[in-house]
Design a protein around this motif. Structure first.
Motif, PDB file in Angstrom:
ATOM      1  N   ARG A  19       0.849  -1.197   0.000  1.00 37.51           N
ATOM      2  CA  ARG A  19       0.000   0.000   0.000  1.00 37.51           C
ATOM      3  C   ARG A  19       0.879   1.240   0.000  1.00 37.51           C
ATOM      4  N   PHE A  20       0.573   2.158  -0.891  1.00 39.61           N
ATOM      5  CA  PHE A  20       1.286   3.433  -0.993  1.00 39.61           C
ATOM      6  C   PHE A  20       0.269   4.533  -0.686  1.00 39.61           C
ATOM      7  N   GLY A  39       5.405  13.141  12.186  1.00 38.61           N
ATOM      8  CA  GLY A  39       4.016  12.834  12.541  1.00 38.61           C
ATOM      9  C   GLY A  39       3.511  11.591  11.816  1.00 38.61           C
ATOM     10  N   LEU A  40       3.883  11.444  10.546  1.00 33.68           N
ATOM     11  CA  LEU A  40       3.478  10.265   9.776  1.00 33.68           C
ATOM     12  C   LEU A  40       4.114   8.987  10.336  1.00 33.68           C
ATOM     13  N   ARG A  41       5.369   9.078  10.744  1.00 34.53           N
ATOM     14  CA  ARG A  41       6.040   7.907  11.333  1.00 34.53           C
ATOM     15  C   ARG A  41       5.310   7.475  12.613  1.00 34.53           C
ATOM     16  N   ALA A  42       4.898   8.454  13.413  1.00 35.60           N
ATOM     17  CA  ALA A  42       4.182   8.145  14.657  1.00 35.60           C
ATOM     18  C   ALA A  42       2.791   7.583  14.355  1.00 35.60           C
ATOM     19  N   GLU A  43       2.146   8.104  13.330  1.00 32.48           N
ATOM     20  CA  GLU A  43       0.797   7.689  12.956  1.00 32.48           C
ATOM     21  C   GLU A  43       0.769   6.307  12.290  1.00 32.48           C
ATOM     22  N   HIS A  44       1.868   5.955  11.621  1.00 30.29           N
ATOM     23  CA  HIS A  44       1.960   4.678  10.887  1.00 30.29           C
ATOM     24  C   HIS A  44       3.177   3.882  11.367  1.00 30.29           C
ATOM     25  N   PRO A  45       3.165   3.406  12.618  1.00 25.91           N
ATOM     26  CA  PRO A  45       4.349   2.697  13.132  1.00 25.91           C
ATOM     27  C   PRO A  45       4.645   1.392  12.397  1.00 25.91           C
ATOM     28  N   GLY A  46       3.654   0.792  11.736  1.00 27.99           N
ATOM     29  CA  GLY A  46       3.870  -0.466  11.025  1.00 27.99           C
ATOM     30  C   GLY A  46       4.323  -0.285   9.587  1.00 27.99           C
ATOM     31  N   ALA A  47       4.462   0.967   9.140  1.00 30.22           N
ATOM     32  CA  ALA A  47       4.867   1.224   7.753  1.00 30.22           C
ATOM     33  C   ALA A  47       6.338   0.892   7.560  1.00 30.22           C
ATOM     34  N   ALA A  48       6.664   0.381   6.378  1.00 31.06           N
ATOM     35  CA  ALA A  48       8.056   0.043   6.060  1.00 31.06           C
ATOM     36  C   ALA A  48       8.869   1.298   5.751  1.00 31.06           C
ATOM     37  N   HIS A  49       8.248   2.268   5.071  1.00 31.46           N
ATOM     38  CA  HIS A  49       8.967   3.469   4.637  1.00 31.46           C
ATOM     39  C   HIS A  49       8.040   4.684   4.677  1.00 31.46           C
ATOM     40  N   GLU A  67      14.372   2.855   0.991  1.00 31.76           N
ATOM     41  CA  GLU A  67      14.136   2.249  -0.317  1.00 31.76           C
ATOM     42  C   GLU A  67      15.452   2.325  -1.092  1.00 31.76           C
ATOM     43  N   PRO A  68      15.644   1.492  -2.112  1.00 33.82           N
ATOM     44  CA  PRO A  68      16.876   1.590  -2.906  1.00 33.82           C
ATOM     45  C   PRO A  68      17.072   3.028  -3.417  1.00 33.82           C
ATOM     46  N   SER A  69      18.309   3.476  -3.378  1.00 35.35           N
ATOM     47  CA  SER A  69      18.630   4.859  -3.728  1.00 35.35           C
ATOM     48  C   SER A  69      18.046   5.282  -5.075  1.00 35.35           C
ATOM     49  N   GLY A  70      17.358   6.424  -5.070  1.00 37.55           N
ATOM     50  CA  GLY A  70      16.814   6.977  -6.300  1.00 37.55           C
ATOM     51  C   GLY A  70      15.494   6.387  -6.754  1.00 37.55           C
ATOM     52  N   THR A  71      14.869   5.525  -5.939  1.00 33.92           N
ATOM     53  CA  THR A  71      13.621   4.899  -6.380  1.00 33.92           C
ATOM     54  C   THR A  71      12.371   5.538  -5.784  1.00 33.92           C
ATOM     55  N   ALA A  72      12.540   6.460  -4.843  1.00 35.27           N
ATOM     56  CA  ALA A  72      11.360   7.031  -4.179  1.00 35.27           C
ATOM     57  C   ALA A  72      11.399   8.556  -4.153  1.00 35.27           C
ATOM     58  N   GLY A  73      12.286   9.124  -3.353  1.00 32.99           N
ATOM     59  CA  GLY A  73      12.329  10.583  -3.181  1.00 32.99           C
ATOM     60  C   GLY A  73      12.559  11.349  -4.474  1.00 32.99           C
ATOM     61  N   ARG A  74      13.549  10.933  -5.252  1.00 34.82           N
ATOM     62  CA  ARG A  74      13.870  11.634  -6.511  1.00 34.82           C
ATOM     63  C   ARG A  74      12.716  11.558  -7.516  1.00 34.82           C
ATOM     64  N   PRO A  75      12.102  10.378  -7.744  1.00 38.47           N
ATOM     65  CA  PRO A  75      10.964  10.344  -8.671  1.00 38.47           C
ATOM     66  C   PRO A  75       9.795  11.220  -8.196  1.00 38.47           C
ATOM     67  N   VAL A  88       5.650  22.928  -1.928  1.00 37.11           N
ATOM     68  CA  VAL A  88       4.829  21.736  -1.706  1.00 37.11           C
ATOM     69  C   VAL A  88       5.670  20.579  -1.171  1.00 37.11           C
ATOM     70  N   LEU A  89       5.016  19.741  -0.377  1.00 36.95           N
ATOM     71  CA  LEU A  89       5.624  18.539   0.176  1.00 36.95           C
ATOM     72  C   LEU A  89       4.822  17.338  -0.299  1.00 36.95           C
ATOM     73  N   ALA A  90       5.507  16.344  -0.842  1.00 40.08           N
ATOM     74  CA  ALA A  90       4.879  15.076  -1.205  1.00 40.08           C
ATOM     75  C   ALA A  90       5.411  14.009  -0.254  1.00 40.08           C
ATOM     76  N   THR A  91       4.498  13.264   0.363  1.00 38.72           N
ATOM     77  CA  THR A  91       4.892  12.155   1.236  1.00 38.72           C
ATOM     78  C   THR A  91       4.195  10.890   0.749  1.00 38.72           C
ATOM     79  N   VAL A  92       4.882   9.774   0.875  1.00 41.78           N
ATOM     80  CA  VAL A  92       4.266   8.481   0.574  1.00 41.78           C
ATOM     81  C   VAL A  92       4.655   7.516   1.692  1.00 41.78           C
ATOM     82  N   VAL A  93       3.635   7.008   2.370  1.00 42.75           N
ATOM     83  CA  VAL A  93       3.821   5.997   3.404  1.00 42.75           C
ATOM     84  C   VAL A  93       3.623   4.645   2.718  1.00 42.75           C
TER      85      VAL A  93
END
Length: 196
Positions: A19-20, A39-49, A67-75, A88-93
């Motif tokens: 789930r993303f 806040g997201l880390r605290a709200e989703h303690p079971g999340a992988a990333h 996540e492997p380098s360059g596969t999440a934040g940069r895209p 703007v801030l984009a977050t993906v749990v």
């Protein structure tokens, strides 16, 4: 022309049981972004990333969070740049579903989740403003106010002292033309002031 978004937008993407949970929201600086991520880390303690990307002037960032380098934040950052966004801030749990997606699959998942969230965003043009200040005799206050209103300037402070001190803001590309019109309308009796 750079834009920002009016309010947070969300999207959930499920790929091979992972789930993303994407959110894109207005954000002025890195400190604010880091607070949201914490806040997201605290709200989703079971999340992988909890991956994120920030476009905010010189405070931009792209974080893969394991996540492997360059596969999440940069895209994610590339999606924000491609849409000419700023502030703007984009977050993906990500909740890991047990099936590895590979580098290409991760890039697609993070890119798609942010892009899909942005489809529902109300975008607002960012117009650089310039603040000007002037002093005029009392008899010319009405003239200045009419010129400011006609040009769409935003009136700031007005102080009545020995003269009327007026501060206002106007889109930067219209400031010189407005200053010229005000000088003409006041027949040289307007004095420009340095802002405090």
């Amino acid at each position: 022309m750079p834009q920002t978004i009016a309010a947070p937008v969300h999207y959930e993407l499920v790929i091979k049981k992972s789930r993303f949970l994407a959110c894109v929201q207005p954000m002025a600086d890195r400190a604010g972004a880091q607070a949201v991520v914490a806040g997201l880390r605290a709200e989703h303690p079971g999340a992988a990333h909890v991956c994120w990307a920030l476009l905010a002037g010189g405070q931009s960032a792209a974080v893969d969070d394991g996540e492997p380098s360059g596969t999440a934040g940069r895209p994610m950052l590339d999606v924000l740049r491609h849409q000419d966004l700023e502030g703007v801030l984009a977050t993906v749990v990500r909740y890991f579903g047990g099936v590895k997606l590979g580098a290409g699959g991760l890039v697609r998942a993070y890119t798609d989740s942010v892009a899909q969230a942005l489809l529902t965003a109300e975008k607002i043009a960012i117009i650089k403003q310039r603040t000007l200040a002037c002093s005029v005799p009392y008899a010319l206050e009405g003239t200045v106010r009419r010129e400011l209103e006609a040009s769409g300037a935003t009136l700031g402070s007005v102080e009545h002292r020995d003269a009327v001190h007026i501060e206002f803001s106007v889109p930067a590309d219209a400031a010189d033309a407005l200053a010229h019109r005000l000088n003409e309308a006041c027949h040289g009796r307007l004095a420009w002031r340095e802002q405090d």
